[in-house]
Design a protein around this motif. Structure first.
Motif, PDB file in Angstrom:
ATOM      1  N   UNK A  44     -50.454   1.670 -66.180  1.00 30.85           N
ATOM      2  CA  UNK A  44     -51.068   1.909 -64.873  1.00 30.85           C
ATOM      3  C   UNK A  44     -52.065   0.816 -64.487  1.00 30.85           C
ATOM      4  N   UNK A  45     -52.870   0.361 -65.429  1.00 26.13           N
ATOM      5  CA  UNK A  45     -53.840  -0.692 -65.102  1.00 26.13           C
ATOM      6  C   UNK A  45     -53.118  -1.992 -64.754  1.00 26.13           C
ATOM      7  N   UNK A  46     -52.087  -2.322 -65.525  1.00 26.01           N
ATOM      8  CA  UNK A  46     -51.301  -3.527 -65.221  1.00 26.01           C
ATOM      9  C   UNK A  46     -50.611  -3.398 -63.874  1.00 26.01           C
ATOM     10  N   UNK A  47     -50.140  -2.195 -63.557  1.00 24.77           N
ATOM     11  CA  UNK A  47     -49.475  -1.969 -62.278  1.00 24.77           C
ATOM     12  C   UNK A  47     -50.443  -2.166 -61.114  1.00 24.77           C
ATOM     13  N   UNK A  48     -51.677  -1.667 -61.267  1.00 24.91           N
ATOM     14  CA  UNK A  48     -52.673  -1.847 -60.212  1.00 24.91           C
ATOM     15  C   UNK A  48     -52.965  -3.327 -59.994  1.00 24.91           C
ATOM     16  N   UNK A  49     -53.095  -4.069 -61.060  1.00 23.52           N
ATOM     17  CA  UNK A  49     -53.375  -5.498 -60.937  1.00 23.52           C
ATOM     18  C   UNK A  49     -52.187  -6.245 -60.350  1.00 23.52           C
ATOM     19  N   UNK A  50     -50.972  -5.870 -60.756  1.00 22.72           N
ATOM     20  CA  UNK A  50     -49.770  -6.512 -60.208  1.00 22.72           C
ATOM     21  C   UNK A  50     -49.639  -6.220 -58.718  1.00 22.72           C
ATOM     22  N   UNK A  51     -49.975  -5.000 -58.312  1.00 23.40           N
ATOM     23  CA  UNK A  51     -49.920  -4.653 -56.902  1.00 23.40           C
ATOM     24  C   UNK A  51     -50.929  -5.462 -56.106  1.00 23.40           C
ATOM     25  N   UNK A  52     -52.122  -5.609 -56.651  1.00 27.24           N
ATOM     26  CA  UNK A  52     -53.151  -6.389 -55.956  1.00 27.24           C
ATOM     27  C   UNK A  52     -52.735  -7.855 -55.845  1.00 27.24           C
ATOM     28  N   UNK A  53     -52.148  -8.392 -56.890  1.00 25.23           N
ATOM     29  CA  UNK A  53     -51.699  -9.781 -56.863  1.00 25.23           C
ATOM     30  C   UNK A  53     -50.576  -9.972 -55.844  1.00 25.23           C
ATOM     31  N   UNK A  54     -49.672  -8.994 -55.761  1.00 23.43           N
ATOM     32  CA  UNK A  54     -48.619  -9.043 -54.735  1.00 23.43           C
ATOM     33  C   UNK A  54     -49.236  -9.107 -53.348  1.00 23.43           C
ATOM     34  N   UNK A  55     -50.208  -8.240 -53.100  1.00 20.25           N
ATOM     35  CA  UNK A  55     -50.842  -8.225 -51.787  1.00 20.25           C
ATOM     36  C   UNK A  55     -51.458  -9.580 -51.467  1.00 20.25           C
ATOM     37  N   UNK A  56     -52.099 -10.205 -52.444  1.00 19.31           N
ATOM     38  CA  UNK A  56     -52.723 -11.505 -52.208  1.00 19.31           C
ATOM     39  C   UNK A  56     -51.669 -12.551 -51.847  1.00 19.31           C
ATOM     40  N   UNK A  57     -50.543 -12.561 -52.563  1.00 21.86           N
ATOM     41  CA  UNK A  57     -49.490 -13.528 -52.261  1.00 21.86           C
ATOM     42  C   UNK A  57     -48.889 -13.256 -50.878  1.00 21.86           C
ATOM     43  N   UNK A  58     -48.739 -11.973 -50.558  1.00 20.33           N
ATOM     44  CA  UNK A  58     -48.168 -11.611 -49.262  1.00 20.33           C
ATOM     45  C   UNK A  58     -49.073 -12.041 -48.112  1.00 20.33           C
ATOM     46  N   UNK A  59     -50.376 -11.870 -48.263  1.00 24.16           N
ATOM     47  CA  UNK A  59     -51.308 -12.301 -47.216  1.00 24.16           C
ATOM     48  C   UNK A  59     -51.210 -13.810 -47.011  1.00 24.16           C
ATOM     49  N   UNK A  60     -51.175 -14.561 -48.096  1.00 28.46           N
ATOM     50  CA  UNK A  60     -51.022 -16.009 -47.963  1.00 28.46           C
ATOM     51  C   UNK A  60     -49.723 -16.350 -47.228  1.00 28.46           C
ATOM     52  N   UNK A  99     -60.735 -11.515 -54.288  1.00 28.98           N
ATOM     53  CA  UNK A  99     -60.898 -11.875 -52.884  1.00 28.98           C
ATOM     54  C   UNK A  99     -60.361 -10.784 -51.964  1.00 28.98           C
ATOM     55  N   UNK A 100     -61.129 -10.474 -50.924  1.00 29.64           N
ATOM     56  CA  UNK A 100     -60.703  -9.510 -49.934  1.00 29.64           C
ATOM     57  C   UNK A 100     -59.689 -10.144 -48.985  1.00 29.64           C
ATOM     58  N   UNK A 101     -59.022  -9.315 -48.207  1.00 35.37           N
ATOM     59  CA  UNK A 101     -57.957  -9.813 -47.332  1.00 35.37           C
ATOM     60  C   UNK A 101     -58.478 -10.869 -46.369  1.00 35.37           C
ATOM     61  N   UNK A 102     -59.634 -10.638 -45.762  1.00 36.01           N
ATOM     62  CA  UNK A 102     -60.147 -11.632 -44.807  1.00 36.01           C
ATOM     63  C   UNK A 102     -60.489 -12.939 -45.502  1.00 36.01           C
ATOM     64  N   UNK A 103     -60.939 -12.852 -46.766  1.00 34.92           N
ATOM     65  CA  UNK A 103     -61.245 -14.073 -47.510  1.00 34.92           C
ATOM     66  C   UNK A 103     -59.960 -14.843 -47.817  1.00 34.92           C
ATOM     67  N   UNK A 104     -58.907 -14.139 -48.156  1.00 32.25           N
ATOM     68  CA  UNK A 104     -57.615 -14.791 -48.394  1.00 32.25           C
ATOM     69  C   UNK A 104     -57.117 -15.465 -47.120  1.00 32.25           C
ATOM     70  N   UNK A 105     -57.223 -14.758 -45.999  1.00 31.83           N
ATOM     71  CA  UNK A 105     -56.741 -15.325 -44.735  1.00 31.83           C
ATOM     72  C   UNK A 105     -57.554 -16.542 -44.322  1.00 31.83           C
ATOM     73  N   UNK A 106     -58.853 -16.483 -44.547  1.00 31.60           N
ATOM     74  CA  UNK A 106     -59.720 -17.592 -44.145  1.00 31.60           C
ATOM     75  C   UNK A 106     -59.496 -18.843 -44.989  1.00 31.60           C
ATOM     76  N   UNK A 107     -58.841 -18.686 -46.137  1.00 26.56           N
ATOM     77  CA  UNK A 107     -58.500 -19.870 -46.924  1.00 26.56           C
ATOM     78  C   UNK A 107     -57.503 -20.755 -46.183  1.00 26.56           C
ATOM     79  N   UNK A 108     -56.753 -20.140 -45.261  1.00 30.69           N
ATOM     80  CA  UNK A 108     -55.734 -20.873 -44.510  1.00 30.69           C
ATOM     81  C   UNK A 108     -56.184 -21.220 -43.104  1.00 30.69           C
ATOM     82  N   UNK A 109     -56.897 -20.303 -42.456  1.00 25.75           N
ATOM     83  CA  UNK A 109     -57.288 -20.531 -41.067  1.00 25.75           C
ATOM     84  C   UNK A 109     -58.626 -19.877 -40.757  1.00 25.75           C
ATOM     85  N   UNK A 110     -59.433 -20.577 -39.980  1.00 22.61           N
ATOM     86  CA  UNK A 110     -60.708 -20.013 -39.537  1.00 22.61           C
ATOM     87  C   UNK A 110     -60.516 -19.033 -38.388  1.00 22.61           C
TER      88      UNK A 110
END
Length: 265
Positions: free
Chosen positions: A49-65, A86-97
């Motif tokens: 379960x802990x690995x699944x939570x981390x894998x899900x979070x990592x997926x979300x980060x890649x998807x936002x990028x 990193x929160x979603x807005x922080x991930x998005x701001x890595x690409x665009x202001x």
């Protein structure tokens, strides 16, 4: 008590909440003892379960990028859970202001934490609303202040639809969100499944929490993407969605499917 002009329900700290359990599984600190106990029960029932939570979070980060890299500048993150860097807005701001993000959750603790963290930015909003009522989400004043529905929007539904029962009509919910966004918008979705292992232990834990767990088959999850075109590699276990490294692609035992899809014209 009100928040963003809306009445805030009483905070129930005597019962586990899915967002706070997820915070515990990710190693966060914004949860209560009751959530930690539930998380420990989950791990005892399903050690991954802990690995699944981390894998899900990592997926979300890649998807936002991915979606921001393909020109989307607005993100509606529904069922956001407690803030994690990193929160979603922080991930998005890595690409665009120009990124604009609204976080939506039905737990007042979640929205209070997010509001305290993000109130300094006009490009980031926080809305207390329930996905079961998509019209209330879409019409929320904060959502309308930040999101322009005439321009493409990325709708994030990361590990939230499995907390809607069939009686909540989750396909209707997703269809309402799909119909509210224009062509060129994206859907980012991850969802627990029983295809890859026994979920009975996890379901027992969540039966005592704020919302029951409703795992669904791959075929049932695919139907949420009606009206969208799946991005390669389609609907797969979350570690297998465009992993950055071979190590990141280790998906054995991760009972969560994920995909990104684009709304065509």
């Amino acid at each position: 008590m009100s928040q963003h002009g809306l009445r805030v329900p009483e905070i129930d700290t005597g019962r586990p909440h899915s967002a706070r359990i997820y915070d515990y599984l990710l190693g966060g600190k914004n949860h209560y003892e009751v959530d930690q106990r539930a998380g420990d029960e989950l791990i005892a029932a399903s050690p991954q379960e802990r690995s699944a939570a981390r894998a899900n979070r990592a997926f979300m980060e890649r998807a936002v990028h991915h979606v921001v890299g393909h020109g989307v500048r607005q993100i509606l993150d529904i069922g956001t859970g407690l803030p994690h860097a990193p929160n979603v807005h922080e991930l998005a701001l890595e690409t665009t202001a120009e990124a604009r993000v609204v976080y939506v959750d039905n737990d007042p603790i979640v929205t209070a934490h997010a509001d305290a963290l993000l109130r300094s930015s006009d490009a980031v909003g926080v809305a207390l609303a329930d996905l079961r009522d998509p019209r209330a989400v879409l019409d929320h004043p904060c959502v309308r202040d930040v999101i322009d529905f005439d321009e493409p929007v990325a709708v994030l539904l990361a590990s939230v639809l499995h907390f809607l029962t069939d009686a909540d009509r989750p396909q209707r919910v997703v269809a309402a969100l799909r119909d509210a966004v224009p062509a060129g918008s994206f859907l980012v979705l991850s969802h627990a499944t029983g295809d890859l292992g026994d979920c009975s232990g996890a379901r027992t834990v969540y039966d005592r929490a704020s919302a029951p767990l409703t795992p669904r088959s791959r075929r049932a999850i695919e139907r949420f993407f009606d009206g969208f075109d799946l991005v390669e590699p389609g609907l797969v276990q979350v570690p297998l969605w465009r992993p950055g490294t071979p190590a990141a692609a280790r998906g054995a035992g991760i009972g969560i499917y994920g995909a990104v899809a684009r709304k065509s014209g």
